[in-house]
Design a protein around this motif. Structure first.
Motif, mmCIF file in Angstrom:
data_model
loop_
_atom_site.group_PDB
_atom_site.id
_atom_site.type_symbol
_atom_site.label_atom_id
_atom_site.label_comp_id
_atom_site.label_asym_id
_atom_site.label_seq_id
_atom_site.Cartn_x
_atom_site.Cartn_y
_atom_site.Cartn_z
ATOM 1 N N GLU A 1 2.102 -9.057 1.257
ATOM 2 C CA GLU A 1 3.029 -9.830 2.861
ATOM 3 C C GLU A 1 2.548 -7.820 3.538
ATOM 4 O O GLU A 1 2.548 -6.208 2.649
ATOM 5 N N THR A 2 2.185 -7.679 3.944
ATOM 6 C CA THR A 2 1.592 -7.203 4.841
ATOM 7 C C THR A 2 3.231 -6.294 5.679
ATOM 8 O O THR A 2 3.739 -6.980 6.561
ATOM 9 N N ASP B 1 4.902 -3.768 7.977
ATOM 10 C CA ASP B 1 4.711 -2.551 9.486
ATOM 11 C C ASP B 1 5.674 -1.631 9.196
ATOM 12 O O ASP B 1 7.046 -2.010 9.264
ATOM 13 N N PRO C 1 1.269 1.017 7.332
ATOM 14 C CA PRO C 1 1.552 0.181 7.288
ATOM 15 C C PRO C 1 0.732 -0.186 5.584
ATOM 16 O O PRO C 1 0.639 0.939 4.781
ATOM 17 N N PHE D 1 1.210 -3.493 1.373
ATOM 18 C CA PHE D 1 1.358 -4.201 0.730
ATOM 19 C C PHE D 1 2.493 -4.253 -0.039
ATOM 20 O O PHE D 1 2.699 -3.276 -0.466
ATOM 21 N N HIS E 1 0.606 3.297 2.423
ATOM 22 C CA HIS E 1 -0.823 4.785 3.161
ATOM 23 C C HIS E 1 -0.523 5.520 2.727
ATOM 24 O O HIS E 1 -1.922 6.290 2.359
ATOM 25 N N ALA F 1 -6.152 0.168 9.420
ATOM 26 C CA ALA F 1 -6.482 -1.453 9.008
ATOM 27 C C ALA F 1 -7.486 -1.272 7.974
ATOM 28 O O ALA F 1 -6.925 -1.936 6.564
ATOM 29 N N GLU G 1 -6.767 -2.112 3.516
ATOM 30 C CA GLU G 1 -7.601 -3.367 3.025
ATOM 31 C C GLU G 1 -8.219 -3.354 2.166
ATOM 32 O O GLU G 1 -8.500 -4.168 1.440
ATOM 33 N N LEU H 1 -6.876 -2.217 -0.892
ATOM 34 C CA LEU H 1 -6.264 -3.721 -1.841
ATOM 35 C C LEU H 1 -7.634 -4.444 -2.548
ATOM 36 O O LEU H 1 -7.213 -4.529 -3.276
#
Length: 81
Positions: free
Chosen positions: A17-18, A20, A25, A27, A45, A59, A63, A66
């Motif tokens: 789930e992302t 904000d 942001p 995860f 972050h 972003a 990513e 992640l």
């Protein structure tokens, strides 16, 4: 936004789930593993280290982090698409 992924070996399923937030942001990740307890991770972050001279978006940095974090559970970048 919520997305799902299964690792290459097929023994771990993840929901990603992302979120904000005002701080930036992050995860929320839940891993469902065969014969092992479920696991929850949060990649935020504040966990990010920029080790590149490339000009990339926040972003994309998140990513990449992640992908690196989930690699220890058998996930590849292709699994997360």
């Amino acid at each position: 936004m919520i997305r799902t992924a299964t690792n290459t070996t097929g023994d771990t399923f993840a929901t990603i789930e992302t979120v904000d937030s005002a701080a930036g942001p992050f995860f929320n990740i839940r891993l469902f593993r065969e014969e092992l307890p479920d696991m929850r991770l949060q990649i935020a972050h504040s966990d990010i280290e920029r080790r590149t001279k490339e000009e990339i978006s926040e972003a994309e940095v998140l990513e990449r982090h992640l992908v690196q974090s989930l690699a220890r559970f058998g996930f590849t970048r292709g699994d997360l698409k």
